[in-house]
Design a protein around this motif. Structure first.
Motif: not given
Ligand code: PFF
Length: 467
Positions: A411-440
């Motif tokens: 649970p600790l590892g999963a929480t920290l990974i989620a926090v990093f991806a959601g809060w630390v990484l930055g919206r655009e960097a994550g969105r681009l790596e996931l290959g998702l268009p801006p949106g829902a």
């Protein structure tokens, strides 16, 4: 082999370096097979059915499905994404991404916790897989022909009571794991999963077919899928969520390590859905193979961890061709466990391969030897050290290792990974790596990793520690 095959040598370090050109997996399919191989294991075939049984069937199954969708898939996407961004083993990956996006390499500690947890899990995973291995010759030689529940329980008890036997089966399983990992990602893991995974699916389908003919299929299907929300309790939700993480191999850096080998042009969201879908399908299929037999023989679905090892041999023992089907079933469990144990060892090897000059072979043997030696604590927990109970209440050293890894580290590892991806990484960097268009879809993923996953995981950890 990561270093020697040059994949990571040519890969970017994460800090703006050029990204890896050659994919480590020879194809998208090979990657998916490996990741599915990691996800599908004892968690699906041994643990999911018995947890569904103790959780009252459909209540557990439906909550489990919700957890996979709401927390499992977003965290899985995050791990694959972070792995591919860094192209490194989990510790260096998190350290370099941390330095780049969060201003501190201390995020590498997430990788450290994950890698340590994975090796600790491997130590007992191998022992349980050893039980399945021990059952292959037992079933094949007709040991359980005509056996009743008492005789089956006695046989299982006798297996647990024999430290030398457990030691040998554990050693054999771990040796096989080491040999596969030692030969490297391409020649080892990929070949293993390319041949073993289809075999695994085939065997599961054969068993479901058999259960549909010889077992009480209608009752099993009703038991697993007729909604009954009266049985949903907080404890059940917690158990289902924890099982979802374990089953999807999350929180340990395993998917992060596999993501490091993922080709650039592969869609991570689609891949995550395929992996989670295949993993869930396997768990449900295992349930559909097991429960018709359980009901046809009037056995107890809430038997607990012994469900597979105590109950099924009775069922197989009473069936025509039961020895044959039983043998196939336990081979299936070993195969599934092997493609998962490989994923428990690989992140640690990849992590240390980045940071030392020891080389992959020595690292694999060294870490394998550590897991093997540590596994002796689990081996002896069932016999000569059964009265060493650090947690009290009859809970052994095995329970302690299981508890620390499942209730704290995952649970600790999963929480920290989620926090990093959601809060630390930055919206655009994550969105681009996931290959998702801006949106829902991107917004939904972000909301799930920012709020739902950390909250859910923290509540799980809190309830498990306090309650
Ligand atoms: N997902 C595997 C199973 O269900 O048996 C267990 C597992 C493998 C967990 C690899 C974590 C991991 F890194």
């Amino acid at each position: 082999m990561v270093g020697a095959e040059g994949g990571l040598d040519r890969a970017g370090a994460g800090d703006g370096a050029v990204r890896a050109a050659p994919p480590m997996w020879s194809s998208r399919l090979a990657f998916i097979l490996a990741a599915v191989g990691s996800a599908v294991g004892l968690g699906n075939i041994w643990k999911f059915p018995y947890m569904a049984g103790t959780g009252g069937g459909s209540a557990f199954v439906l909550v489990y499905l919700g957890c996979v969708l709401l927390v499992g898939v977003p965290v899985l996407m995050s791990e694959l994404m972070l792995g591919r961004m860094a192209r490194k083993g989990p510790i260096t990956a998190m350290a370099s991404l941390g330095r780049r996006f969060g201003g501190t390499p201390a995020w590498g500690l997430v990788g450290v916790v994950g890698v340590v947890a994975a090796v600790l899990i491997l130590s007992f995973y191998s022992v349980v897989a050893g039980w399945a291995l021990a059952y292959v010759p037992k079933l094949a030689s007709g040991t359980f022909a005509g056996a009743d529940a008492a005789r089956s329980a006695e046989a299982f008890g006798a297996l647990l009571a024999d430290p030398a036997g457990l030691f040998l089966w554990h050693s054999a399983f771990l040796l096989a794991t080491v040999l596969i990992v030692m030969r490297g990602v391409r020649s080892g893991i990929e070949v293993a999963v390319t041949w073993l995974m289809p075999l695994l699916f085939l065997m599961l389908l054969v068993l479901v077919g058999y259960a549909a003919v010889a077992g009480d299929f209608a009752r099993a299907a009703g038991y697993l899928f007729t909604p009954d929300f009266s049985k949903v309790t907080p404890e059940l939700v917690i158990a289902a969520a924890g099982q979802a993480f374990f089953s999807l191999s999350l929180g340990l850096g395993a998917m992060l390590a596999y993501g490091a080998y993922l080709p650039e042009d592969v869609s991570i969201p689609r891949t995550a859905v395929v992996i989670a879908g295949a993993d869930t399908l396997c768990a449900l299929t295992a349930g559909l193979a097991i429960f018709p037999i359980v009901f046809a023989h009037d056995l107890d679905p809430a038997e607990g961890p012994g469900l597979v090892f105590v109950t099924l041999p009775v069922a197989f023992g009473g069936m025509p061709f039961g020895s044959l089907f039983g043998t196939v079933f336990f081979v299936l469990i070993v195969v599934a466990a092997l493609t998962s144990s490989v994923a428990l060892l690989e992140p640690a090897v990849a992590a240390l391969d980045d940071r030392t000059r020891l080389g992959r072979v020595r690292l694999t043997v060294g870490l394998g030897a550590f897991a093997w030696l540590f596994g002796l604590l689990t081996v002896f927990s069932f016999n000569i050290w059964s009265d060493v109970q650090p947690l009290g209440d009859g809970r052994t050293l095995f329970d302690l290792i299981d508890w620390i890894t499942a209730n704290l580290m995952i649970p600790l590892g999963a929480t920290l990974i989620a926090v990093f991806a959601g809060w630390v990484l930055g919206r655009e960097a994550g969105r681009l790596e996931l290959g998702l268009p801006p949106g829902a879809v991107h917004g939904l993923w972000l909301a799930l990793v920012r709020y739902v996953a950390p909250l859910a995981i923290l509540v799980i950890a809190w309830r498990k520690i306090v309650g």
